[in-house]
Design a protein around this motif. Structure first.
Motif, PDB file in Angstrom:
ATOM      1  N   VAL A 100       0.831  -1.200   0.000  1.00 25.00           N
ATOM      2  CA  VAL A 100       0.000   0.000   0.000  1.00 25.00           C
ATOM      3  C   VAL A 100       0.872   1.259   0.000  1.00 25.00           C
ATOM      4  N   ILE A 101       1.954   1.238   0.759  1.00 26.90           N
ATOM      5  CA  ILE A 101       2.813   2.425   0.829  1.00 26.90           C
ATOM      6  C   ILE A 101       3.456   2.707  -0.533  1.00 26.90           C
ATOM      7  N   GLY A 102       3.909   1.644  -1.204  1.00 26.59           N
ATOM      8  CA  GLY A 102       4.457   1.827  -2.551  1.00 26.59           C
ATOM      9  C   GLY A 102       3.412   2.407  -3.488  1.00 26.59           C
ATOM     10  N   HIS A 103       2.190   1.881  -3.370  1.00 22.94           N
ATOM     11  CA  HIS A 103       1.060   2.326  -4.174  1.00 22.94           C
ATOM     12  C   HIS A 103       0.800   3.823  -3.931  1.00 22.94           C
ATOM     13  N   VAL A 104       0.857   4.196  -2.661  1.00 15.77           N
ATOM     14  CA  VAL A 104       0.606   5.590  -2.281  1.00 15.77           C
ATOM     15  C   VAL A 104       1.651   6.519  -2.893  1.00 15.77           C
ATOM     16  N   TYR A 105       2.932   6.153  -2.802  1.00 12.48           N
ATOM     17  CA  TYR A 105       3.975   7.030  -3.355  1.00 12.48           C
ATOM     18  C   TYR A 105       3.768   7.254  -4.856  1.00 12.48           C
ATOM     19  N   ALA A 106       3.358   6.184  -5.544  1.00 12.38           N
ATOM     20  CA  ALA A 106       3.145   6.335  -6.983  1.00 12.38           C
ATOM     21  C   ALA A 106       1.957   7.263  -7.261  1.00 12.38           C
ATOM     22  N   HIS A 107       0.903   7.159  -6.442  1.00  7.01           N
ATOM     23  CA  HIS A 107      -0.230   8.085  -6.603  1.00  7.01           C
ATOM     24  C   HIS A 107       0.222   9.524  -6.390  1.00  7.01           C
ATOM     25  N   VAL A 108       1.003   9.731  -5.345  1.00  3.89           N
ATOM     26  CA  VAL A 108       1.424  11.095  -5.041  1.00  3.89           C
ATOM     27  C   VAL A 108       2.355  11.617  -6.139  1.00  3.89           C
ATOM     28  N   ASP A 109       3.184  10.728  -6.691  1.00  2.00           N
ATOM     29  CA  ASP A 109       4.020  11.098  -7.834  1.00  2.00           C
ATOM     30  C   ASP A 109       3.134  11.542  -8.998  1.00  2.00           C
ATOM     31  N   PHE A 110       2.041  10.826  -9.191  1.00  2.00           N
ATOM     32  CA  PHE A 110       1.123  11.160 -10.277  1.00  2.00           C
ATOM     33  C   PHE A 110       0.459  12.513 -10.015  1.00  2.00           C
ATOM     34  N   PHE A 111      -0.014  12.693  -8.786  1.00  2.00           N
ATOM     35  CA  PHE A 111      -0.639  13.975  -8.428  1.00  2.00           C
ATOM     36  C   PHE A 111       0.321  15.132  -8.654  1.00  2.00           C
ATOM     37  N   LYS A 112       1.562  14.916  -8.285  1.00  2.00           N
ATOM     38  CA  LYS A 112       2.531  16.014  -8.348  1.00  2.00           C
ATOM     39  C   LYS A 112       2.905  16.346  -9.783  1.00  2.00           C
ATOM     40  N   ASN A 113       2.964  15.321 -10.640  1.00  2.00           N
ATOM     41  CA  ASN A 113       3.534  15.546 -11.966  1.00  2.00           C
ATOM     42  C   ASN A 113       2.552  15.579 -13.123  1.00  2.00           C
ATOM     43  N   ASN A 114       1.402  14.985 -12.951  1.00  2.00           N
ATOM     44  CA  ASN A 114       0.469  14.938 -14.084  1.00  2.00           C
ATOM     45  C   ASN A 114      -0.123  16.319 -14.337  1.00  2.00           C
ATOM     46  N   CYS A 115      -0.147  16.700 -15.620  1.00  2.00           N
ATOM     47  CA  CYS A 115      -0.527  18.079 -15.935  1.00  2.00           C
ATOM     48  C   CYS A 115      -1.975  18.396 -15.572  1.00  2.00           C
ATOM     49  N   TYR A 116      -2.826  17.345 -15.548  1.00  2.00           N
ATOM     50  CA  TYR A 116      -4.228  17.634 -15.240  1.00  2.00           C
ATOM     51  C   TYR A 116      -4.433  18.034 -13.779  1.00  2.00           C
ATOM     52  N   PHE A 117      -3.418  17.756 -12.969  1.00  2.00           N
ATOM     53  CA  PHE A 117      -3.510  18.148 -11.561  1.00  2.00           C
ATOM     54  C   PHE A 117      -2.785  19.459 -11.282  1.00  2.00           C
ATOM     55  N   SER A 118      -2.229  20.060 -12.350  1.00  2.00           N
ATOM     56  CA  SER A 118      -1.390  21.232 -12.116  1.00  2.00           C
ATOM     57  C   SER A 118      -2.180  22.395 -11.519  1.00  2.00           C
ATOM     58  N   ARG A 119      -3.482  22.371 -11.697  1.00  2.00           N
ATOM     59  CA  ARG A 119      -4.289  23.486 -11.212  1.00  2.00           C
ATOM     60  C   ARG A 119      -4.994  23.220  -9.888  1.00  2.00           C
ATOM     61  N   THR A 120      -4.940  21.993  -9.412  1.00  2.00           N
ATOM     62  CA  THR A 120      -5.677  21.765  -8.174  1.00  2.00           C
ATOM     63  C   THR A 120      -4.919  22.384  -7.008  1.00  2.00           C
ATOM     64  N   PRO A 121      -5.631  23.124  -6.177  1.00  2.00           N
ATOM     65  CA  PRO A 121      -4.983  23.739  -5.025  1.00  2.00           C
ATOM     66  C   PRO A 121      -4.453  22.659  -4.085  1.00  2.00           C
ATOM     67  N   LYS A 122      -3.323  22.938  -3.486  1.00  2.00           N
ATOM     68  CA  LYS A 122      -2.707  21.909  -2.652  1.00  2.00           C
ATOM     69  C   LYS A 122      -3.095  22.044  -1.184  1.00  2.00           C
ATOM     70  N   ASP A 123      -4.051  22.914  -0.924  1.00  2.00           N
ATOM     71  CA  ASP A 123      -4.496  23.058   0.460  1.00  2.00           C
ATOM     72  C   ASP A 123      -5.998  22.774   0.554  1.00  2.00           C
ATOM     73  N   MET A 124      -6.426  21.788  -0.240  1.00  2.00           N
ATOM     74  CA  MET A 124      -7.861  21.559  -0.371  1.00  2.00           C
ATOM     75  C   MET A 124      -8.508  21.091   0.932  1.00  2.00           C
ATOM     76  N   VAL A 125      -7.747  20.404   1.776  1.00  2.00           N
ATOM     77  CA  VAL A 125      -8.327  19.955   3.047  1.00  2.00           C
ATOM     78  C   VAL A 125      -8.841  21.158   3.839  1.00  2.00           C
ATOM     79  N   GLU A 126      -7.993  22.181   3.927  1.00  2.00           N
ATOM     80  CA  GLU A 126      -8.386  23.376   4.675  1.00  2.00           C
ATOM     81  C   GLU A 126      -9.570  24.063   4.008  1.00  2.00           C
ATOM     82  N   ARG A 127      -9.505  24.182   2.672  1.00  2.00           N
ATOM     83  CA  ARG A 127     -10.607  24.865   1.971  1.00  2.00           C
ATOM     84  C   ARG A 127     -11.936  24.155   2.194  1.00  2.00           C
ATOM     85  N   MET A 128     -11.885  22.834   2.099  1.00  2.00           N
ATOM     86  CA  MET A 128     -13.141  22.101   2.286  1.00  2.00           C
ATOM     87  C   MET A 128     -13.617  22.206   3.729  1.00  2.00           C
TER      88      MET A 128
END
Lengths: 496, 378
Positions: A100-128
């Motif tokens: 699961v931890i390996g899986h998580v790192y790959a997801h976070v790598d995807f979030f950080k680098n995939n262009c479709y996520f380039s606009r999502t705010p990185k403080d969404m927990v607080e905003r919500m």
């Protein structure tokens, strides 16, 4: 910190090192072990903190029951923020957590680098968190039922925002001068005046003339050429014949924004609720449009990472078991983990790793399938198309291109129909006129009627929706909660 | 590069968000049940299985509506375990042909209609919340057979098995709070003087009794429908009265021109021919009450179902007997199950009784059982 936690954080650090050495690039991750109740709540709400609505309770109940009955199990949940949060299910075994931890790192790598996520705010927990707080306040000030009724309506159309609003510049509604409360009425009136002129034209052309915006991206001719090979092409021919040279009627893809700006009868707090839902919709959309590619990526990498770790025989067996459960094909429909990982594995066979990193940076599900679902894969995975014929679900096609194209079509716009607002004063009484951009698939009529009445609740005055049912153009109309429909004639007299 | 990994664990035991919204969802489900109550309480799957089977009801208003594609009209992509050839059937839609609103039926792949299973208990809770027992004036019959212990006192001495934990703890807390040397670290100690015991008194036991006299016209004109209506009514009536009384008996009296007592099965299944003389069953009921159920000890609930087609010459006698029956009883229900829009002469005759204990109802449709229950128990 107890032993289990100490062991876990050592493992998490080791795996992080392995993952980085293999090229993954991710934000720092905070892991937290949570009980099933908490994890399933996050799953149902999409976030650890979110506003209250019965539909989340319904989802939670469903997921939790499946867990209690041992039918399904969520091992982890990752929140796309910086630093990222990953929640691990209490009771995961150590080997399971390694995967699961390996899986998580790959997801976070995807979030950080995939262009479709380039606009999502990185403080969404607080905003919500702030959103939830606001809605709670509205509930105490205006009453739970009123807030719930508004949320029911807004959530029904939450997908109808312009997810690509950052592309292109002028004339997008985003750039409309924002209207303050005082000037709103005036703004809307002048809006209405403009429509009256347009209205004549819309009557004549049936509202089908291309818009300025559209013609920039997609001229009618291009549309014709592109769509010639699609099903229902005769329909398109039909529509194109109707085209007229009158001045184009603007279309807006962002229904929510349109309501915020122009809905005549809404209270300020209701506009705020639409804004809240809209913002959260923007946050979730990239996850919707990268489900297959992202899950595939994470699965691909957890397997790769696990092979780098030194596992005992028993651990290897446990890993193999869990991995095979994750990628187990589902009977109907497709398991995104399985489809995704298969494509990534195929790519890894044919291309250097650096190209894989490029794909994870620049693609989403739609392009991933379109570009990389090959003939061999379709045949290896036994993919096929099916549809309902009479009372039976029947296989219709198994040719790889048709399967691929069908999948692509399902992914367009995140799988949601595209509904646009046609600028204009529907029926001359301040009505709202929506148009479904029909792309081959008809809408579910029962759902359409119910949803339309919810839109009408938000708009206040009557609302119309133009769509195509069984190759015939139909207009649904809703006023005072009552929905009626009629076929539209070629000349569009019914509109007037 | 060293990663800053944090692994943590918090206390989530007070996290109730999911459950709170789940409760709201449940409330909405109950609202829907309430709206459909009149149809649900006559559902065969509840009545014919004696409440053991659940019934499923579609929850249209609790679906999350959106603009979406018609799943029945579009192509889907699936995965097989072998190569699939066009024409192969991978599933069927069992609801097809049942006339479900045309759309959204089917299990695959839409799983559309949102259904909720309703149990007998759910229905009973909602239905009984709306019913009231009229003229509540508990008649109690002392039973000499046994006395019942009633725990109603707390003392310092008693049996260890009857220790009152809550009060004992409270005493202990109180004592430590009063004591001078308060030691916050110290754990709560229970000393012998803190102990409190529950004690009891022996009281004579009273039982409340009710009897339902289920009367039905079994003449030729009473068909399946009429019997089902009566059965549904008695089903809910018995269960409702059981909430209020410890003992609820039910006696079944069938009549045409003559009355006799029958078993429950016979009552609901057997049909006989011949004319109708309602006074016969009223007389039988009065005799039964006088011999077995003295009104000072019993709460009596006679309910009579008929199609109202009484022999004209019998009406005045029936009226007189009904008058007596009403005097003896808590509430008397008279239900006419009619397929026409005329009301019978018996009904208009009985309307002369002004005592509010007589409740007259007319049932024309299945779902009017609910109204009938509400009329009798209000």
């Amino acid at each position: 910190m107890d032993n289990e936690m100490r062991a876990l954080s050592t493992i998490a650090q080791d795996i992080a090192q392995v993952a980085r050495s293999m090229g993954l690039d991710f934000y720092p991750v905070n892991f937290e072990i949570v009980p099933a109740e908490a994890l399933y709540t996050f799953g149902a709400y999409g976030m650890p903190v979110r506003f209250t609505h019965w539909s989340f309770g319904k989802a939670f109940y469903k997921m939790k029951t499946q867990y209690d009955l041992n039918l399904s199990r969520i091992y982890e949940l990752v929140i796309n923020t910086n630093p990222a949060y990953a929640f691990l299910l209490e009771g995961n075994r150590l080997t399971q957590n390694k995967l699961v931890i390996g899986h998580v790192y790959a997801h976070v790598d995807f979030f950080k680098n995939n262009c479709y996520f380039s606009r999502t705010p990185k403080d969404m927990v607080e905003r919500m968190g702030v959103h939830a707080e606001k809605i709670r306040e509205y509930e105490s000030r205006y009453g739970r039922d009123k807030v719930e009724r508004t949320l029911d309506a807004v959530l029904a159309i939450q997908e109808h925002v312009d997810y690509r609003s950052h592309i292109g510049t002028d004339e997008k509604m985003e750039n409309f001068p924002s209207i303050s409360v005082q000037s709103k009425a005036e703004g809307h009136k002048c809006h209405g005046n403009a429509c009256k002129e347009n209205h004549v034209c819309s009557g004549n052309c049936g509202g089908n003339c291309a818009t300025k915006e559209q013609s920039k991206v997609d001229s009618p001719k291009m549309t014709r050429a592109k769509r010639a090979s699609l099903p229902y092409e005769d329909l398109w021919e039909d529509l194109l014949v109707d085209e007229c040279q009158c001045s184009p009627q603007p279309e807006y893809e962002d229904l929510l924004l349109y309501l915020i700006k122009f809905a005549p009868g809404l209270e300020e707090w209701q506009r705020d609720i639409i804004g809240i839902v809209r913002e959260e919709s923007f946050y979730f959309y990239p996850q919707i449009e990268t489900k297959i590619i992202n899950e595939g990526w994470a699965t691909f990498w957890h397997a790769k990472i696990m092979r780098e770790l030194e596992l005992t025989d028993a651990e290897s067996l446990e890993f193999a078991l869990m991995h095979s459960q994750v990628v187990q094909p589902s009977r109907m429909g497709l398991n995104p983990y399985y489809l995704g990982v298969k494509i990534w594995e195929k790519l890894a066979k044919d291309k250097p790793l650096s190209e894989l990193f490029e794909v994870r940076e620049s693609e989403n599900d739609l392009s991933f399938i379109r570009n990389h679902l090959t003939r061999e894969l379709v045949e290896e995975l036994n993919l096929f198309n099916f549809r309902k014929i009479g009372a039976h679900w029947q296989v219709t096609e198994n040719e790889w291109e048709k399967v691929r194209d069908n999948l692509v079509q399902q992914l367009v716009n995140g799988g949601h129909p595209r509904i646009v607002v046609l600028e204009g004063d529907f029926e001359g009484r301040g009505g709202l006129y929506l148009k479904h951009r029909h792309e081959g698939a008809d809408l579910d009529i029962v759902y359409l009627e119910k949803t339309l009445s919810l839109v009408q609740f938000l708009w206040g005055k009557s609302v119309g929706l133009e769509t195509v049912v069984d190759a015939k153009k139909v207009i649904f109309e809703c006023s005072n909660g009552m929905v009626s429909h009629h076929q539209k004639t070629k000349t569009g007299e019914n509109l007037a | 590069m060293a990663d800053d990994i944090i692994v943590s664990r918090d206390d989530w035991s007070l996290h109730r968000k999911g459950y709170l919204d789940q409760t709201r969802h449940k409330e909405k489900v109950e609202e829907v049940i309430k709206q459909q109550l009149r149809d649900l309480i006559v559902d065969e799957s509840i009545i014919l299985t004696d409440g053991k089977k659940n019934t499923k009801i579609p929850m249209r208003s609790l679906e999350e509506f959106r603009f979406r594609y018609d799943l029945n009209k579009k192509n889907h992509t699936g995965q097989g375990t072998k190569k699939m050839v066009p024409g192969e059937i991978i599933g069927s839609d069992p609801t097809k042909g049942k006339g479900a609103a045309g759309n959204g039926a089917g299990e695959e792949p839409g799983q559309d209609i949102y259904e909720v299973e309703v149990t007998y208990e759910d229905l009973a809770n909602i239905l009984f919340a709306e019913l009231k027992l009229p003229n509540l004036d508990d008649k109690k019959r002392p039973l000499i057979a046994h006395d019942r212990p009633e725990f109603n006192d707390v003392r310092k001495k008693g049996l260890m098995s009857n220790v009152d934990k809550k009060r004992t703890l409270l005493e202990s807390i109180k004592r430590q709070a009063f004591s001078q040397k308060q030691n916050k670290e110290a754990r709560l100690r229970i000393s012998p003087e803190d102990l409190r015991y529950k004690t009891w008194e022996t009281r004579p036991n009273f039982e409340t009794n009710a009897v339902i006299l289920a009367m039905m016209d079994t003449s030729g004109s009473m068909g399946q429908f009429e019997k089902y209506i009566a059965r549904t009514f008695f089903f809910w009536m018995v269960r409702f009265l059981r909430l209020k009384y410890e003992n609820v008996e039910i006696r079944f009296l069938a009549h045409h021109t003559e009355a006799k007592e029958v078993t429950e099965t016979e009552f609901f299944t057997r049909g006989e021919s011949g004319g109708t003389r309602c006074s016969s069953v009223y007389q039988y009921a009065i005799d039964l009450i006088e011999s077995e159920y003295p009104p000072e000890h019993y709460n009596i609930y006679p309910v009579h179902f008929t199609d109202g087609d009484n022999i004209g010459s019998d009406n005045s006698k029936a009226l007189a007997l009904m008058q007596r029956l009403v005097e003896m009883s808590r509430v008397v229900g008279y239900g006419e199950i009619l397929r026409t829009h005329y009301s019978s002469t018996l009904m208009s005759t009985l309307k002369r009784i002004t005592d509010p204990k007589l409740r007259l109802v007319t049932i024309r449709e299945r779902n009017e059982v609910y109204v009938a229950l509400k009329t009798v128990f209000s």
